[in-house]
Design a protein around this motif. Structure first.
Motif, PDB file in Angstrom:
ATOM      1  N   THR A 193       0.843  -1.203   0.000  1.00 33.19           N
ATOM      2  CA  THR A 193       0.000   0.000   0.000  1.00 33.19           C
ATOM      3  C   THR A 193       0.871   1.244   0.000  1.00 33.19           C
ATOM      4  O   THR A 193       0.657   2.164  -0.789  1.00 33.19           O
ATOM      5  CB  THR A 193      -0.938  -0.004   1.227  1.00 33.19           C
ATOM      6  OG1 THR A 193      -1.819  -1.114   1.104  1.00 33.19           O
ATOM      7  CG2 THR A 193      -1.744   1.268   1.323  1.00 33.19           C
ATOM      8  N   ALA A 224      -5.176  -1.420   0.810  1.00 30.04           N
ATOM      9  CA  ALA A 224      -5.743  -0.889  -0.422  1.00 30.04           C
ATOM     10  C   ALA A 224      -5.932  -2.001  -1.444  1.00 30.04           C
ATOM     11  O   ALA A 224      -5.483  -3.132  -1.243  1.00 30.04           O
ATOM     12  CB  ALA A 224      -4.844   0.204  -0.991  1.00 30.04           C
ATOM     13  N   SER A 237      -8.008   3.016  -1.428  1.00 33.84           N
ATOM     14  CA  SER A 237      -7.843   2.711  -0.009  1.00 33.84           C
ATOM     15  C   SER A 237      -9.117   2.032   0.474  1.00 33.84           C
ATOM     16  O   SER A 237     -10.221   2.495   0.161  1.00 33.84           O
ATOM     17  CB  SER A 237      -7.608   3.989   0.803  1.00 33.84           C
ATOM     18  OG  SER A 237      -6.368   4.562   0.492  1.00 33.84           O
TER      19      SER A 237
END
Length: 147
Positions: A90, A113, A131
């Motif tokens: 992420t 995410a 996200s």
């Protein structure tokens, strides 16, 4: 067909900060008297609360044959493969691996995410970075929509 909906709400600590902004506004107006101080407290806290609420009101939805993420609506025909990103990936995909052409629905307070490939040849966007607190559920919903 599996549907999915998630609201990317702001953390509770941000609401405390909004209240503290109201206190700071009240302290700035304290020399002017009690009424201006109360106005600063109420007005400052209200404006900060509106900002926190607006930032945390964005939604990710998989409805019918489309992915709706914030203001973007991507039809299922344009969706490629979706990958769950762990915490390290992420951070990598929002920093050094990021493509400037990508659609980023980024909330730094969410540690996981999903990266969704965009396959539409007419769209220059290579992927959507979303996200999400429930990446496995989102990927499953996207897979159900693509089939």
């Amino acid at each position: 067909m599996q549907s999915y909906e998630e609201r990317l709400t702001a953390p509770r600590s941000w609401w405390v900060i909004a209240a503290l902004i109201g206190v700071a506004c009240a302290l700035m107006l304290l020399p002017l008297g009690t009424l201006p101080m109360l106005g600063g407290l109420i007005g400052g806290a209200a404006l900060a609360a509106v900002a926190v609420s607006a930032y945390g009101s964005v939604r990710i939805r998989v409805v019918g044959d489309a992915l709706i993420a914030g203001d973007a609506k991507i039809p299922a025909a344009a969706l490629g493969e979706a990958w769950v990103l762990d915490r390290e990936e992420t951070v990598a995909w929002r920093t050094h691996k990021a493509d400037v052409r990508a659609f980023m629905l980024l909330r730094s307070y969410i540690g996981t995410a999903v990266r969704v490939e965009i396959t539409d040849p007419a769209d220059p966007t290579p992927y959507a970075y979303l996200s999400t607190r429930e990446p496995e559920r989102l990927v499953a919903a996207l897979a159900a929509v693509r089939t």
